[in-house]
Design a protein around this motif. Structure first.
Motif, PDB file in Angstrom:
ATOM      1  N   ALA A   1       0.661  -1.322  -0.259  1.00 21.60           N
ATOM      2  CA  ALA A   1      -0.251  -0.172   0.019  1.00 21.60           C
ATOM      3  C   ALA A   1       0.916   1.426  -0.025  1.00 21.60           C
ATOM      4  CB  ALA A   1      -0.516   0.246   1.594  1.00 21.60           C
ATOM      5  N   VAL A   2       1.792   1.427   0.576  1.00 24.41           N
ATOM      6  CA  VAL A   2       2.986   2.239   0.821  1.00 24.41           C
ATOM      7  C   VAL A   2       3.592   2.663  -0.073  1.00 24.41           C
ATOM      8  CG1 VAL A   2       5.083   3.309   1.941  1.00 24.41           C
ATOM      9  CG2 VAL A   2       2.943   1.972   3.095  1.00 24.41           C
ATOM     10  N   ALA A   3       3.335   1.539  -0.721  1.00 29.10           N
ATOM     11  CA  ALA A   3       4.437   1.600  -2.904  1.00 29.10           C
ATOM     12  C   ALA A   3       3.623   1.713  -3.786  1.00 29.10           C
ATOM     13  CB  ALA A   3       5.874   0.155  -2.865  1.00 29.10           C
ATOM     14  N   ALA A   4       2.748   1.885  -3.201  1.00 30.02           N
ATOM     15  CA  ALA A   4       1.116   2.325  -4.292  1.00 30.02           C
ATOM     16  C   ALA A   4       1.084   4.275  -4.201  1.00 30.02           C
ATOM     17  CB  ALA A   4       0.598   1.238  -4.160  1.00 30.02           C
ATOM     18  N   LEU A   5       1.449   4.674  -3.206  1.00 30.56           N
ATOM     19  CA  LEU A   5       1.409   5.835  -2.810  1.00 30.56           C
ATOM     20  C   LEU A   5       1.721   6.643  -4.062  1.00 30.56           C
ATOM     21  CD1 LEU A   5       0.830   6.657   1.168  1.00 30.56           C
ATOM     22  CD2 LEU A   5      -1.010   6.203  -0.310  1.00 30.56           C
ATOM     23  N   PRO A   6       1.151   7.774  -4.079  1.00 32.28           N
ATOM     24  CA  PRO A   6       1.370   8.935  -5.590  1.00 32.28           C
ATOM     25  C   PRO A   6       2.941   9.781  -5.469  1.00 32.28           C
ATOM     26  CG  PRO A   6      -0.936   9.404  -4.959  1.00 32.28           C
ATOM     27  CD  PRO A   6      -0.498   8.604  -3.480  1.00 32.28           C
ATOM     28  N   ALA A   7       3.716   9.224  -6.009  1.00 32.87           N
ATOM     29  CA  ALA A   7       5.353   8.929  -5.434  1.00 32.87           C
ATOM     30  C   ALA A   7       5.462  11.422  -5.742  1.00 32.87           C
ATOM     31  CB  ALA A   7       5.715   8.309  -6.433  1.00 32.87           C
ATOM     32  N   ARG A   8       4.963  12.041  -5.226  1.00 33.77           N
ATOM     33  CA  ARG A   8       5.479  13.644  -5.272  1.00 33.77           C
ATOM     34  C   ARG A   8       6.717  13.901  -4.681  1.00 33.77           C
ATOM     35  NH1 ARG A   8       0.064  12.661  -3.782  1.00 33.77           N
ATOM     36  NH2 ARG A   8      -1.770  13.162  -5.166  1.00 33.77           N
ATOM     37  N   ALA A   9       8.008  13.795  -5.585  1.00 26.05           N
ATOM     38  CA  ALA A   9       8.798  14.242  -4.936  1.00 26.05           C
ATOM     39  C   ALA A   9       9.264  15.290  -5.665  1.00 26.05           C
ATOM     40  CB  ALA A   9      10.194  12.943  -5.702  1.00 26.05           C
ATOM     41  N   GLN A  10      10.332  16.090  -5.343  1.00 31.32           N
ATOM     42  CA  GLN A  10      11.370  17.676  -5.372  1.00 31.32           C
ATOM     43  C   GLN A  10      11.111  17.282  -7.335  1.00 31.32           C
ATOM     44  OE1 GLN A  10      13.968  19.289  -4.103  1.00 31.32           O
ATOM     45  NE2 GLN A  10      14.521  20.493  -5.469  1.00 31.32           N
ATOM     46  N   ARG A  11      10.498  18.247  -7.784  1.00 33.83           N
ATOM     47  CA  ARG A  11      11.628  17.760  -9.670  1.00 33.83           C
ATOM     48  C   ARG A  11      13.091  18.225  -9.643  1.00 33.83           C
ATOM     49  NH1 ARG A  11       9.594  16.614 -15.053  1.00 33.83           N
ATOM     50  NH2 ARG A  11      11.067  17.185 -16.793  1.00 33.83           N
TER      51      ARG A  11
ATOM     52  N   LEU B   1      13.270  10.869 -14.897  1.00 32.25           N
ATOM     53  CA  LEU B   1      12.096   9.818 -15.060  1.00 32.25           C
ATOM     54  C   LEU B   1      11.536  10.175 -13.510  1.00 32.25           C
ATOM     55  CD1 LEU B   1      14.432   6.418 -15.059  1.00 32.25           C
ATOM     56  CD2 LEU B   1      12.373   7.192 -16.857  1.00 32.25           C
ATOM     57  N   PRO B   2      10.257  10.007 -14.235  1.00 30.26           N
ATOM     58  CA  PRO B   2       8.381  10.171 -12.630  1.00 30.26           C
ATOM     59  C   PRO B   2       9.123   9.461 -11.760  1.00 30.26           C
ATOM     60  CG  PRO B   2       7.568   9.578 -14.796  1.00 30.26           C
ATOM     61  CD  PRO B   2       9.582   9.187 -15.287  1.00 30.26           C
ATOM     62  N   ALA B   3       9.385   9.886 -10.634  1.00 31.48           N
ATOM     63  CA  ALA B   3       9.788  10.345  -9.625  1.00 31.48           C
ATOM     64  C   ALA B   3       8.544   8.722  -9.697  1.00 31.48           C
ATOM     65  CB  ALA B   3       8.989  11.138  -8.174  1.00 31.48           C
ATOM     66  N   ARG B   4       9.816   8.189  -7.510  1.00 36.05           N
ATOM     67  CA  ARG B   4       8.613   6.827  -7.490  1.00 36.05           C
ATOM     68  C   ARG B   4       9.191   6.448  -6.175  1.00 36.05           C
ATOM     69  NH1 ARG B   4      11.449   0.966  -9.678  1.00 36.05           N
ATOM     70  NH2 ARG B   4      10.033   1.584 -11.592  1.00 36.05           N
ATOM     71  N   ARG B   5       8.611   6.221  -5.334  1.00 34.42           N
ATOM     72  CA  ARG B   5       8.271   5.465  -4.127  1.00 34.42           C
ATOM     73  C   ARG B   5       9.449   4.680  -3.367  1.00 34.42           C
ATOM     74  NH1 ARG B   5       4.645   8.602  -0.663  1.00 34.42           N
ATOM     75  NH2 ARG B   5       6.073   6.867   1.235  1.00 34.42           N
ATOM     76  N   VAL B   6      10.606   4.722  -2.727  1.00 36.31           N
ATOM     77  CA  VAL B   6      11.958   3.819  -2.481  1.00 36.31           C
ATOM     78  C   VAL B   6      11.511   4.073  -0.998  1.00 36.31           C
ATOM     79  CG1 VAL B   6      13.944   2.651  -2.940  1.00 36.31           C
ATOM     80  CG2 VAL B   6      12.680   4.399  -4.641  1.00 36.31           C
ATOM     81  N   ALA B   7      11.459   2.141  -0.540  1.00 32.42           N
ATOM     82  CA  ALA B   7      11.847   2.714   0.998  1.00 32.42           C
ATOM     83  C   ALA B   7      11.024   3.803   1.747  1.00 32.42           C
ATOM     84  CB  ALA B   7      13.455   3.338   1.252  1.00 32.42           C
ATOM     85  N   GLY B   8      10.009   4.203   0.880  1.00 32.41           N
ATOM     86  CA  GLY B   8       8.991   5.119   1.527  1.00 32.41           C
ATOM     87  C   GLY B   8       9.188   6.551   1.289  1.00 32.41           C
ATOM     88  N   ARG B   9      10.122   6.823   0.638  1.00 31.89           N
ATOM     89  CA  ARG B   9      10.728   8.124   0.198  1.00 31.89           C
ATOM     90  C   ARG B   9      10.511   8.199  -1.142  1.00 31.89           C
ATOM     91  NH1 ARG B   9      14.191  10.915   3.645  1.00 31.89           N
ATOM     92  NH2 ARG B   9      15.242   9.529   5.196  1.00 31.89           N
ATOM     93  N   SER B  10       9.530   9.851  -1.567  1.00 31.47           N
ATOM     94  CA  SER B  10       9.106   9.999  -2.650  1.00 31.47           C
ATOM     95  C   SER B  10      10.641  10.356  -2.934  1.00 31.47           C
ATOM     96  CB  SER B  10       8.149  10.754  -3.150  1.00 31.47           C
ATOM     97  OG  SER B  10       7.112  10.049  -3.145  1.00 31.47           O
ATOM     98  N   VAL B  11      11.393   9.978  -4.447  1.00 27.26           N
ATOM     99  CA  VAL B  11      12.721  10.547  -4.868  1.00 27.26           C
ATOM    100  C   VAL B  11      12.196  10.819  -6.536  1.00 27.26           C
ATOM    101  CG1 VAL B  11      13.516   9.688  -3.224  1.00 27.26           C
ATOM    102  CG2 VAL B  11      13.635   7.671  -5.041  1.00 27.26           C
ATOM    103  N   PRO B  12      13.063  11.618  -7.101  1.00 30.28           N
ATOM    104  CA  PRO B  12      12.923  11.605  -8.454  1.00 30.28           C
ATOM    105  C   PRO B  12      14.180  11.244  -8.983  1.00 30.28           C
ATOM    106  CG  PRO B  12      14.811  13.382  -7.660  1.00 30.28           C
ATOM    107  CD  PRO B  12      14.048  12.919  -6.489  1.00 30.28           C
ATOM    108  N   GLY B  13      13.813  10.501 -10.328  1.00 34.03           N
ATOM    109  CA  GLY B  13      14.332   9.447 -11.862  1.00 34.03           C
ATOM    110  C   GLY B  13      15.388  10.037 -12.094  1.00 34.03           C
TER     111      GLY B  13
END
Length: 355
Positions: A15-25, A152-164
């Motif tokens: 569920a956490v991994a499925a949350l929208p990733a809104r990282a700083q661009r 690359l679009p942001a992704r949630r990794v280890a509970g963090r939203s991070v840019p790619g």
């Protein structure tokens, strides 16, 4: 109530991994610059590296075949380039490695044995620390050319939203198709790295944190404290490559078939190339190279200017082992088989000099 609690707990990570990733661009080039400069930032956490190269059992190669062909589970604590600890977790125990200003220390919990290696090793084989997302990500980011990177679009990794960022090498002779990397926007610490071979859809290496803190773990956790039953040994050489570099007075040339030597070190173990076209060459006395059908039985046999060689092929890494003029050679890298054979021909023709 207990059953409901178990179901809810099991559903939390997906569920956490499925949350929208809104990282700083962060622009791709800027993110790679932060990644390259992230070596001083602290972190601690649990990571898994899944590699699917299918390497055969290589004599005297240490952990290399298993690191590049299985899933490696690691707990790590990092304070800086010369102060860290990484534990490889297995079903029967763990193997730990510590780094401090004096060198590295390896701890085998099953054998209750600690091996201390003083100083830095200019030549060595891959160790578990190298496959963690921060180390792997920094090395790959440093090889990217400006025209090879994209957002690359942001992704949630280890509970963090991070840019790619995606790196697509342009060199035709490399086997690397693309590198996808996600990193913390502020510190540049890579959290996930995916390497996909050229012409493939399935990744060859996936390294990601499942749990992460960017805090300082402190000096105590990265300091080895021997117990009463600990056997301590000292070793000059952590692996075969380091031993050959120190013990044999052989020096490979500065160039191999148009590929320049990487770094300033001279000896029988060198790497050549630019960007993602990288080849490692190891020269050693021919008597140390195994012979006969039992040596790398799953590898194919090829003939050429080098004589007869054993060829190991994978989607990402190719290698050859052969003897020429009473010397043995190991040539391996992220290049196509045809390019590898060209380099092997140059290696056999140029040989080595004695230092």
């Amino acid at each position: 109530m207990v059953a409901t609690g178990i179901v809810v707990a099991a559903a939390v990570p997906p569920a956490v991994a499925a949350l929208p990733a809104r990282a700083q661009r962060v622009p791709a080039a800027a993110l790679l610059t932060r990644v390259e400069r992230s070596a001083s930032h602290t972190y601690q956490g649990y990571a898994e590296t899944r590699a699917d190269l299918g390497l055969p059992d290589l004599p005297n190669a240490g952990d290399l075949p298993s690191l590049l062909s299985t899933t490696t589970r690691m707990r790590t604590w990092y304070r800086g380039p010369s102060s860290w600890r990484t534990d490889v977790l297995t079903a029967v125990g763990e193997r730990d490695q510590y780094r401090d200003a004096d060198g590295t220390l390896s701890w085998d919990a099953g054998r209750r044995r600690a091996t201390d290696v003083d100083g830095d090793q200019p030549v060595r084989l891959v160790r578990p620390q190298d496959l963690l997302p921060p180390e792997l990500g920094r090395r790959l980011a440093a090889e990217a050319a400006p025209g090879e990177v994209a957002h690359l679009p942001a992704r949630r990794v280890a509970g963090r939203s991070v840019p790619g960022v995606r790196i697509v090498p342009q060199a035709r002779e490399t086997t690397v198709g693309r590198v996808d990397l996600w990193a913390d926007a502020s510190t540049g610490v890579p959290l996930e790295v995916i390497i996909t071979p050229r012409g493939q859809t399935a990744p060859a290496i996936i390294s990601r944190f499942l749990d992460l803190s960017l805090s300082d773990p402190g000096a105590a956790v990265v300091t080895f404290l021997p117990g009463p039953e600990t056997r301590l040994a000292r070793d000059q050489f952590p692996d075969l490559a380091a031993a050959l570099d120190r013990l044999f007075p052989l020096v490979l040339p500065d160039h191999e078939d148009g590929l320049p030597r990487r770094g300033t070190h001279e000896g029988p173990s060198l790497t050549y190339g630019r960007g993602f076209t990288v080849v490692a060459v190891l020269a050693l006395p021919g008597r140390l190279v195994p012979a006969g059908p039992r040596f790398l039985p799953s590898a194919s046999t090829v003939n050429g200017a080098w004589g007869q060689a054993k060829l190991v092929e994978t989607p990402l890494l190719n290698g050859m082992v052969f003897t020429s003029d009473e010397l043995g050679y190991v040539v391996a890298g992220t290049v196509t088989t045809s390019r590898l054979e060209e380099i092997a021909s140059a290696v056999a023709a140029e040989g080595v000099r004695i230092r």
